[in-house]
Design a protein around this motif. Structure first.
Motif, PDB file in Angstrom:
ATOM      1  N   ALA A  59     -31.250  16.826   3.557  1.00 15.57           N
ATOM      2  CA  ALA A  59     -30.195  16.535   4.548  1.00 15.57           C
ATOM      3  C   ALA A  59     -29.828  15.058   4.522  1.00 15.57           C
ATOM      4  CB  ALA A  59     -30.668  16.936   5.941  1.00 15.57           C
ATOM      5  N   PHE A  60     -30.825  14.215   4.301  1.00 14.04           N
ATOM      6  CA  PHE A  60     -30.500  12.784   4.238  1.00 14.04           C
ATOM      7  C   PHE A  60     -29.740  12.463   2.954  1.00 14.04           C
ATOM      8  CE2 PHE A  60     -31.257   8.309   3.281  1.00 14.04           C
ATOM      9  CZ  PHE A  60     -30.738   7.748   4.451  1.00 14.04           C
ATOM     10  N   GLU A  61     -30.217  13.018   1.848  1.00 16.30           N
ATOM     11  CA  GLU A  61     -29.590  12.704   0.566  1.00 16.30           C
ATOM     12  C   GLU A  61     -28.137  13.211   0.535  1.00 16.30           C
ATOM     13  OE1 GLU A  61     -31.625  14.317  -2.799  1.00 16.30           O
ATOM     14  OE2 GLU A  61     -30.983  12.634  -4.064  1.00 16.30           O
ATOM     15  N   ARG A  62     -27.914  14.383   1.117  1.00 13.64           N
ATOM     16  CA  ARG A  62     -26.578  14.976   1.081  1.00 13.64           C
ATOM     17  C   ARG A  62     -25.576  14.143   1.867  1.00 13.64           C
ATOM     18  NH1 ARG A  62     -28.265  19.567   2.806  1.00 13.64           N
ATOM     19  NH2 ARG A  62     -27.224  19.495   4.799  1.00 13.64           N
ATOM     20  N   ARG A  63     -25.921  13.813   3.148  1.00 13.66           N
ATOM     21  CA  ARG A  63     -24.921  13.079   3.935  1.00 13.66           C
ATOM     22  C   ARG A  63     -25.526  12.232   5.067  1.00 13.66           C
ATOM     23  NH1 ARG A  63     -22.547  16.374   8.247  1.00 13.66           N
ATOM     24  NH2 ARG A  63     -23.776  18.233   8.507  1.00 13.66           N
ATOM     25  N   GLY A  64     -26.735  11.738   4.808  1.00 14.76           N
ATOM     26  CA  GLY A  64     -27.289  10.739   5.724  1.00 14.76           C
ATOM     27  C   GLY A  64     -27.790  11.265   7.051  1.00 14.76           C
ATOM     28  N   LEU A  65     -28.090  12.580   7.139  1.00 12.31           N
ATOM     29  CA  LEU A  65     -28.632  13.115   8.396  1.00 12.31           C
ATOM     30  C   LEU A  65     -30.118  12.764   8.493  1.00 12.31           C
ATOM     31  CD1 LEU A  65     -27.053  16.688   8.583  1.00 12.31           C
ATOM     32  CD2 LEU A  65     -26.299  14.576   9.700  1.00 12.31           C
ATOM     33  N   VAL A  66     -30.536  12.368   9.676  1.00 12.88           N
ATOM     34  CA  VAL A  66     -31.934  11.947   9.860  1.00 12.88           C
ATOM     35  C   VAL A  66     -32.592  12.891  10.864  1.00 12.88           C
ATOM     36  CG1 VAL A  66     -33.425   9.986  10.392  1.00 12.88           C
ATOM     37  CG2 VAL A  66     -31.137   9.588   9.522  1.00 12.88           C
ATOM     38  N   PRO A  67     -33.844  13.342  10.587  1.00 19.25           N
ATOM     39  CA  PRO A  67     -34.499  14.309  11.473  1.00 19.25           C
ATOM     40  C   PRO A  67     -34.628  13.805  12.908  1.00 19.25           C
ATOM     41  CG  PRO A  67     -35.916  13.724   9.602  1.00 19.25           C
ATOM     42  CD  PRO A  67     -34.680  12.925   9.470  1.00 19.25           C
ATOM     43  N   GLN A  68     -34.364  14.703  13.842  1.00 16.70           N
ATOM     44  CA  GLN A  68     -34.529  14.390  15.270  1.00 16.70           C
ATOM     45  C   GLN A  68     -35.406  15.483  15.842  1.00 16.70           C
ATOM     46  OE1 GLN A  68     -32.257  12.296  17.178  1.00 16.70           O
ATOM     47  NE2 GLN A  68     -30.407  12.158  15.940  1.00 16.70           N
ATOM     48  N   TYR A  69     -36.420  15.134  16.571  1.00 18.07           N
ATOM     49  CA  TYR A  69     -37.197  16.145  17.300  1.00 18.07           C
ATOM     50  C   TYR A  69     -37.793  15.519  18.554  1.00 18.07           C
ATOM     51  CZ  TYR A  69     -40.400  14.279  13.692  1.00 18.07           C
ATOM     52  OH  TYR A  69     -41.076  13.482  12.817  1.00 18.07           O
ATOM     53  N   ASP A  70     -38.112  16.404  19.514  1.00 19.35           N
ATOM     54  CA  ASP A  70     -38.599  15.907  20.800  1.00 19.35           C
ATOM     55  C   ASP A  70     -40.083  15.602  20.757  1.00 19.35           C
ATOM     56  OD1 ASP A  70     -36.140  16.255  21.864  1.00 19.35           O
ATOM     57  OD2 ASP A  70     -36.547  18.292  22.574  1.00 19.35           O
ATOM     58  N   GLN A  71     -40.837  16.540  20.158  1.00 21.16           N
ATOM     59  CA  GLN A  71     -42.279  16.376  20.210  1.00 21.16           C
ATOM     60  C   GLN A  71     -42.801  15.842  18.889  1.00 21.16           C
ATOM     61  OE1 GLN A  71     -42.774  19.839  22.139  1.00 21.16           O
ATOM     62  NE2 GLN A  71     -43.674  18.788  23.880  1.00 21.16           N
ATOM     63  N   GLY A  72     -43.784  14.992  18.959  1.00 20.62           N
ATOM     64  CA  GLY A  72     -44.401  14.537  17.720  1.00 20.62           C
ATOM     65  C   GLY A  72     -43.955  13.141  17.352  1.00 20.62           C
ATOM     66  N   LYS A 108     -25.491  10.494  -0.460  1.00 20.02           N
ATOM     67  CA  LYS A 108     -24.375  10.540  -1.416  1.00 20.02           C
ATOM     68  C   LYS A 108     -23.062  10.198  -0.713  1.00 20.02           C
ATOM     69  CE  LYS A 108     -26.351  13.643  -4.785  1.00 20.02           C
ATOM     70  NZ  LYS A 108     -27.216  14.754  -4.374  1.00 20.02           N
ATOM     71  N   THR A 109     -23.011  10.452   0.575  1.00 25.24           N
ATOM     72  CA  THR A 109     -21.809  10.088   1.316  1.00 25.24           C
ATOM     73  C   THR A 109     -22.171   9.699   2.740  1.00 25.24           C
ATOM     74  OG1 THR A 109     -19.578  10.799   1.913  1.00 25.24           O
ATOM     75  CG2 THR A 109     -21.294  12.460   2.086  1.00 25.24           C
ATOM     76  N   TRP A 110     -21.173   9.251   3.497  1.00 26.47           N
ATOM     77  CA  TRP A 110     -21.431   8.787   4.853  1.00 26.47           C
ATOM     78  C   TRP A 110     -20.615   9.597   5.847  1.00 26.47           C
ATOM     79  CZ3 TRP A 110     -19.837   5.695   0.776  1.00 26.47           C
ATOM     80  CH2 TRP A 110     -18.451   5.568   0.627  1.00 26.47           C
ATOM     81  N   ASP A 111     -20.898   9.380   7.126  1.00 22.19           N
ATOM     82  CA  ASP A 111     -20.170  10.056   8.209  1.00 22.19           C
ATOM     83  C   ASP A 111     -18.679   9.730   8.091  1.00 22.19           C
ATOM     84  OD1 ASP A 111     -19.002  10.440  10.877  1.00 22.19           O
ATOM     85  OD2 ASP A 111     -21.073  10.799  11.533  1.00 22.19           O
ATOM     86  N   LEU A 112     -17.863  10.783   8.189  1.00 25.43           N
ATOM     87  CA  LEU A 112     -16.410  10.655   8.044  1.00 25.43           C
ATOM     88  C   LEU A 112     -15.811   9.600   8.966  1.00 25.43           C
ATOM     89  CD1 LEU A 112     -14.339  12.364   6.459  1.00 25.43           C
ATOM     90  CD2 LEU A 112     -14.080  13.782   8.511  1.00 25.43           C
ATOM     91  N   ARG A 113     -16.408   9.447  10.130  1.00 29.08           N
ATOM     92  CA  ARG A 113     -15.832   8.548  11.129  1.00 29.08           C
ATOM     93  C   ARG A 113     -15.903   7.083  10.710  1.00 29.08           C
ATOM     94  NH1 ARG A 113     -19.283  10.958  15.966  1.00 29.08           N
ATOM     95  NH2 ARG A 113     -20.750  11.044  14.245  1.00 29.08           N
ATOM     96  N   VAL A 114     -16.762   6.785   9.733  1.00 26.84           N
ATOM     97  CA  VAL A 114     -16.880   5.406   9.260  1.00 26.84           C
ATOM     98  C   VAL A 114     -15.578   4.960   8.600  1.00 26.84           C
ATOM     99  CG1 VAL A 114     -18.071   3.958   7.558  1.00 26.84           C
ATOM    100  CG2 VAL A 114     -19.367   5.541   8.990  1.00 26.84           C
TER     101      VAL A 114
END
Ligand SMILES: Cc1cc2nc3c(=O)[nH]c(=O)nc-3n(C[C@H](O)[C@H](O)[C@H](O)COP(=O)(O)OP(=O)(O)OC[C@H]3O[C@@H](n4cnc5c(N)ncnc54)[C@H](O)[C@@H]3O)c2cc1C
Length: 511
Positions: A425-438, A457-463
């Motif tokens: 997910a990060f490599e594809r478009r810069g998504l970073v894991p989010q979780y509540d516990q741990g 490989k790419t960035w958020d469209l809004r940039v």
């Protein structure tokens, strides 16, 4: 309905007086002070403790605060220094270095997360190294530290800190705390355990002296041997050596030669890595390695050849297997510390896992019958903690670009799906894991992804909606503000000195 007092736990027995045992005793004696519960802790000087474990995570400050411990006093008593993060050297390729800080990179400059703006600016050659946009990194590199100020909206509040301390002195400190609150320490070796024939609950322990210790709830803090949870209850061990194969370490302290900075260092070696943890009076060092790739003698030589000061003790060898008990809570026994599991010390997570075990124990504090549903929930939460730490540790290994057989195999090993999904997910478009516990929030994952040369490989469209000159002006402004703030902080050692002096003349509260 049964009388409530008949159902309540009255006798708690903790086996083990290492960091885990005394942290548990301190927390229970504090939280159960008004309930009349008896807490006894059995430890054996003959067996001793594991004797390592010096780097911590910021969460330990919550634990100390819960107990009402003054940070300045703690720092004085345990020879502690400040830790703003971990510097990783040579983990991507030889010559690379980055810091995983206890804090964030950048600040919001638009609707997308900061790193997306940086990724695009970098692709256009208009951004500096990612670490230049992080205040704790700038401070660590300058060997500086100030307490984060109180304003939550300020860039200056964008970090936290932990301690590097002498863990055996921390245990002594907590032992005094717990004994002052009624915990009874028993010196002796447990030689046998008696269980109830009906439900398999532990009923009593026999010491070498012949003394019998009965109890309602038993906390196993006996270290790697898992005296109660494994040797007696045969709970089973989930072996994670295929994922994290390092299984041995040599540890040795050395003298300090130069002023020490507020960070731990981890340097990759040919079949593992070496830690450097500065305290006020010495530096703790260790070489963690996998015995399938390097001989013990070569491992210890590599450690001794890479010390920055004179060794002040003989190197000590440690053996371990990464993994965890299949259940950390089984019947009326809860395993906390190394008895519950161990995931190598790369991100200083063990003491934090002890803390999680204690906090979950307090949250689900049982009655005598130890309801299975409470134990199940405790085990589910602790499994999550362990799984997430495992994935985060593995991330450092699987993202390497080194050439040695150990490192090549670490890249090519089977990954858990939970890790693969995060990396993809990060490599594809810069998504970073989010979780509540741990443990390990997005900022931590981001530090390691980028620090070890994995870029999206790419960035958020809004940039794209922000003009290049505005983007680069924003980046420059953040970097300049960070450099300015870091430059004005105190020298790390001067901070410790002033702070300790302040404690001597005040009530010792840090903030
Ligand atoms: C190489 C290495 C590096 C590490 N670095 C870090 C780090 O930087 N940061 C971090 O957070 N953690 C680190 N850790 C982990 C950390 O050392 C442990 O989590 C921590 O010390 C807790 O250990 P413990 O109390 O569970 O076990 P131990 O310290 O082994 O204590 C076990 C206790 O049980 C007692 N005992 C055992 N058997 C009996 C018996 N039969 N009768 C009576 N008493 C008994 C012993 O006497 C002792 O008091 C590291 C571990 C290793 C191996």
């Amino acid at each position: 309905m049964k009388d409530r007092s008949e159902q309540s736990i009255r006798e708690i027995v903790i086996v083990g007086g290492g960091t885990a045992g005394w942290m548990t005793a301190a927390a229970l004696s504090h939280r159960l002070a008004t309930t009349g519960t008896n807490i006894r802790l059995i430890e054996s000087a003959e067996i001793g403790t594991v004797g390592v474990g010096e780097a911590t995570l910021p969460q330990i400050r919550d634990f100390n605060r819960m107990l009402g411990i003054k940070e300045a006093e703690l720092m004085g008593r345990t020879s502690a220094t400040i830790k703003l993060g971990i510097e990783f050297r040579d983990w991507g390729k030889t010559g690379d270095h980055y810091i995983h800080p206890f804090g964030v990179h950048g600040e919001p400059i638009g609707p997308a997360d900061f790193h997306h703006y940086w990724v695009k600016a970098r692709a256009e050659g208009a951004a500096e190294e990612f670490g230049r946009y992080s205040l704790p990194i700038a401070a660590a590199r300058r060997l500086k530290f100030n307490l984060p100020p109180g304003n939550p909206d300020s860039l200056l509040q964008s970090y936290s800190y932990a301690f590097q301390f002498d863990a055996s002195l921390y245990a002594v400190f907590l032992a005094e705390y717990a004994e002052a609150r009624g915990t009874r320490r028993i010196e002796g070796k447990v030689v046998s355990v008696k269980c109830d024939g009906d439900n398999g609950f532990i009923r009593s322990l026999t010491l070498e002296s012949g003394e019998q210790i009965t109890g309602d709830l038993f906390i196993d803090c006996s270290g790697f041997r898992g005296l109660l949870i494994e040797q007696e209850l045969q709970t089973g061990f989930a072996d994670w050596s295929d994922y994290l194969p390092c299984n041995r370490a040599f540890a040795v302290p050395c003298a300090i030669s130069d002023p020490v900075g507020p960070f731990t260092r981890s340097t990759a070696r040919s079949a593992g890595w070496q830690w450097r943890i500065p305290l006020q009076h010495r530096i703790g060092n260790g070489h963690v390695y996998c015995d399938r790739y390097i001989r013990d003698q070569d491992a210890v030589d590599m450690l001794m050849d890479n010390l920055e000061g004179e060794p002040i003790a003989e190197p000590k060898q440690l053996f371990f297997k990464t993994g965890k008990r299949k259940k950390l809570w089984n019947r009326n026994c809860i395993a906390i510390g190394l008895s519950g599991g161990f995931l190598e010390p790369l991100e200083s997570t063990s003491i934090d896992l002890i803390q999680s075990g204690i906090m979950n124990l307090l949250a689900f504090f049982p009655e005598k019958q130890c309801a299975a549903s409470d134990a199940d929930e405790y085990n589910r939460l602790m499994d999550l903690e362990f799984d997430r730490v495992r994935d985060f540790l593995m991330l450092h290994y699987v993202l390497n670009q080194r050439e040695e057989p150990f490192w090549r195999d670490m890249r090519e090993m089977a990954w858990p799906d939970s890790l693969r999904e995060k990396v993809e997910a990060f490599e594809r478009r810069g998504l970073v894991p989010q979780y509540d516990q741990g443990l390990f929030q997005p900022a931590s994952w981001l530090s390691v992804f980028i620090g070890q040369n994995l870029l999206p490989k790419t960035w958020d469209l809004r940039v794209d909606a922000m003009a290049a000159d505005r983007r680069s002006a924003a980046l420059q402004r953040i970097k300049a503000a960070i450099d300015d703030s870091a430059g004005r902080m105190s020298e790390h050692l001067a901070f410790i000195e002033t702070y300790r002096a302040k404690f001597a003349g005040s009530n010792g509260d840090m903030q």
